[in-house]
Motif scaffolding. Structure first.
Motif, PDB file in Angstrom:
ATOM      1  N   GLN A  39       0.825  -1.203   0.000  1.00 36.37           N
ATOM      2  CA  GLN A  39       0.000   0.000   0.000  1.00 36.37           C
ATOM      3  C   GLN A  39       0.863   1.258   0.000  1.00 36.37           C
ATOM      4  N   VAL A  42       2.274   1.881  -3.495  1.00 35.30           N
ATOM      5  CA  VAL A  42       1.265   2.432  -4.408  1.00 35.30           C
ATOM      6  C   VAL A  42       0.950   3.875  -4.045  1.00 35.30           C
ATOM      7  N   SER A  45       3.873   6.450  -4.855  1.00 33.79           N
ATOM      8  CA  SER A  45       4.508   6.224  -6.152  1.00 33.79           C
ATOM      9  C   SER A  45       5.110   7.499  -6.734  1.00 33.79           C
ATOM     10  N   ALA A 326       5.288  -7.437 -14.355  1.00 37.38           N
ATOM     11  CA  ALA A 326       3.843  -7.295 -14.191  1.00 37.38           C
ATOM     12  C   ALA A 326       3.502  -6.628 -12.856  1.00 37.38           C
ATOM     13  N   PHE A 327       4.238  -6.987 -11.796  1.00 34.88           N
ATOM     14  CA  PHE A 327       3.967  -6.397 -10.481  1.00 34.88           C
ATOM     15  C   PHE A 327       4.239  -4.898 -10.481  1.00 34.88           C
ATOM     16  N   ALA A 329       4.416  -2.956 -13.060  1.00 43.06           N
ATOM     17  CA  ALA A 329       3.468  -2.295 -13.961  1.00 43.06           C
ATOM     18  C   ALA A 329       2.145  -2.055 -13.255  1.00 43.06           C
ATOM     19  N   TRP A 330       1.770  -2.970 -12.383  1.00 41.36           N
ATOM     20  CA  TRP A 330       0.506  -2.834 -11.638  1.00 41.36           C
ATOM     21  C   TRP A 330       0.568  -1.676 -10.645  1.00 41.36           C
ATOM     22  N   ILE A 331       1.705  -1.505  -9.968  1.00 44.75           N
ATOM     23  CA  ILE A 331       1.772  -0.472  -8.935  1.00 44.75           C
ATOM     24  C   ILE A 331       2.303   0.860  -9.469  1.00 44.75           C
ATOM     25  N   TRP A 332       3.160   0.823 -10.523  1.00 44.52           N
ATOM     26  CA  TRP A 332       3.788   2.060 -11.003  1.00 44.52           C
ATOM     27  C   TRP A 332       3.579   2.306 -12.494  1.00 44.52           C
ATOM     28  N   SER A 333       2.705   1.575 -13.132  1.00 41.88           N
ATOM     29  CA  SER A 333       2.344   1.801 -14.535  1.00 41.88           C
ATOM     30  C   SER A 333       3.574   1.609 -15.454  1.00 41.88           C
ATOM     31  N   MET A 337       7.327  -0.690 -15.326  1.00 38.91           N
ATOM     32  CA  MET A 337       7.792  -1.718 -16.255  1.00 38.91           C
ATOM     33  C   MET A 337       9.239  -1.468 -16.672  1.00 38.91           C
TER      34      MET A 337
END
Length: 378
Positions: A39, A42, A45, A326-327, A329-333, A337
């Protein structure tokens, strides 16, 4: 005497019960910590992304800073030189890309409309799907006839939305550059503080070896992959110019940037190029040819050039790389990546150089990586 023995037994029983309780609490406490950490990553970020970029840049540029220090260049001047070069490169890229990017964003809605029109004109399955969708909407409207329809008109276009994000993006870049300057200007202060935190000389020496190993291997990877991606960008720009696409230089920069993203970067670039070719070249076969050309160039880079230059010095578990990308990319777009693989490399190097983490290092490496005897460099 018996009372003392009884007290001793009671004390030992209390200690064992406390140990058992702590053991049972380890898993839930660790799980709560992981959730709070996720959390925080995210939520923070906007702060963590430039900090991570600056730290990675510090690891890469600290070794050249030491080389300049040997010839008498102070860390402050080295920091000014390196941050000045990075700033000049960023400004050059922004100036070169601003006009074609702005034009592309402005033309994007019309390009999307043209693609829809051409796909609709193709008929067949797409037309049947469209008719079925319209019929379903009519049925729903008949059932909800009494529902009041409200049309929301937005005056905010795609270009305005994207350009509204520019100040925040530029502020992150500025923050990362300032932090990078202070990190480089500090010299070996952080390394010295890290060494001072250990008591044993062996631990101090190991800490220095780990930091130097990260600097050398991460610098080798990022430097090598940047040169390879630059060559790919030039090749893509030339290929798009031969195909007759507008703004081929923009495609070259796009290929350079997207190729830092493992797995999806090349496919995304090929899809964008094919979509623009579908409209600009007015032909399905031309779009397919552009897509195939882009894929062939990225395949040559990924299957031959990069393995020859990088892979012998950077062996990682492909599945772990995919999950890591993928992780983040999920939290930091998109930025996540890009920085995911360098972060994984730092983790892998630290595990290679730490005896208690060799098992994790073996898991992060591929089948040919022998983390027990050597690190990821041969």
């Amino acid at each position: 005497m018996d009372s003392e023995e009884n007290q001793s037994v009671v004390a030992e029983r209390d200690i064992s019960q406390k140990d058992a309780l702590l053991t049972r609490l380890e898993v839930p406490v660790f799980g709560i910590f992981c959730l709070l950490l996720l959390q925080a990553m995210v939520w923070a970020s906007d702060f963590l992304i430039p900090v991570t970029a600056a730290c990675l840049g510090y690891f890469v540029l600290n070794k050249p800073r030491r080389l300049l220090a040997k010839v008498g260049v102070a860390p402050v001047f080295s920091a000014a030189i390196f941050t000045g070069m990075v700033t000049a490169l960023i400004v050059f890229l922004l100036v070169q890309l601003s006009a074609p990017t702005a034009q592309f964003i402005e033309d994007l809605p019309s390009l999307m409309d043209e693609i829809k029109e051409k796909l609709s004109a193709a008929g067949g399955t797409l037309e049947a799907i469209k008719d079925a969708t319209v019929a379903a909407e009519e049925i729903i409207e008949d059932q909800d006839a009494e529902t009041v329809e409200v049309e929301v008109v937005s005056n905010t276009g795609i270009a305005a939305t994207i350009f509204s994000m520019a100040p925040g993006f530029l502020s992150r870049i500025l923050f990362a550059l300032i932090l990078l300057f202070f990190l480089i200007a500090s010299g070996d202060m952080f390394l010295t503080k890290t060494v001072q935190s250990f008591d044993r000389f062996a631990d101090k020496r190991r800490a220095v070896e780990v930091v130097h190993s990260i600097e050398e291997r991460l610098g080798y990877y990022l430097g090598g992959i940047s040169l390879i991606n630059a060559g790919l960008g030039v090749a893509v720009a030339i290929a798009m110019y031969i195909w007759g696409l507008p703004s081929p230089i923009l495609f070259g920069f796009m290929a350079f940037g997207l190729n830092f993203v493992p797995f999806l970067g090349g496919l995304l670039g090929a899809t964008i190029a094919a979509a623009i070719a579908f409209v600009s070249l007015d032909g399905t076969w031309a779009a397919a040819g552009v897509f195939a050309t882009y894929v062939v160039l990225t395949s040559i880079e990924g299957q031959f050039i990069t393995p020859l230059v990088i892979s012998r010095r950077m062996r990682l578990n492909t599945t772990v790389v995919f999950l890591f990308v993928a992780f983040f990319a999920w939290i930091w777009s998109i930025i996540g990546m890009i920085v995911a693989l360098p972060i994984l490399i730092v983790v892998k190097i630290a595990c290679d150089e730490t005896k208690s983490l060799r098992t994790l290092a073996r898991f992060l490496g591929d089948m040919d990586d022998d983390a027990a005897g050597t690190s990821i460099t041969e």
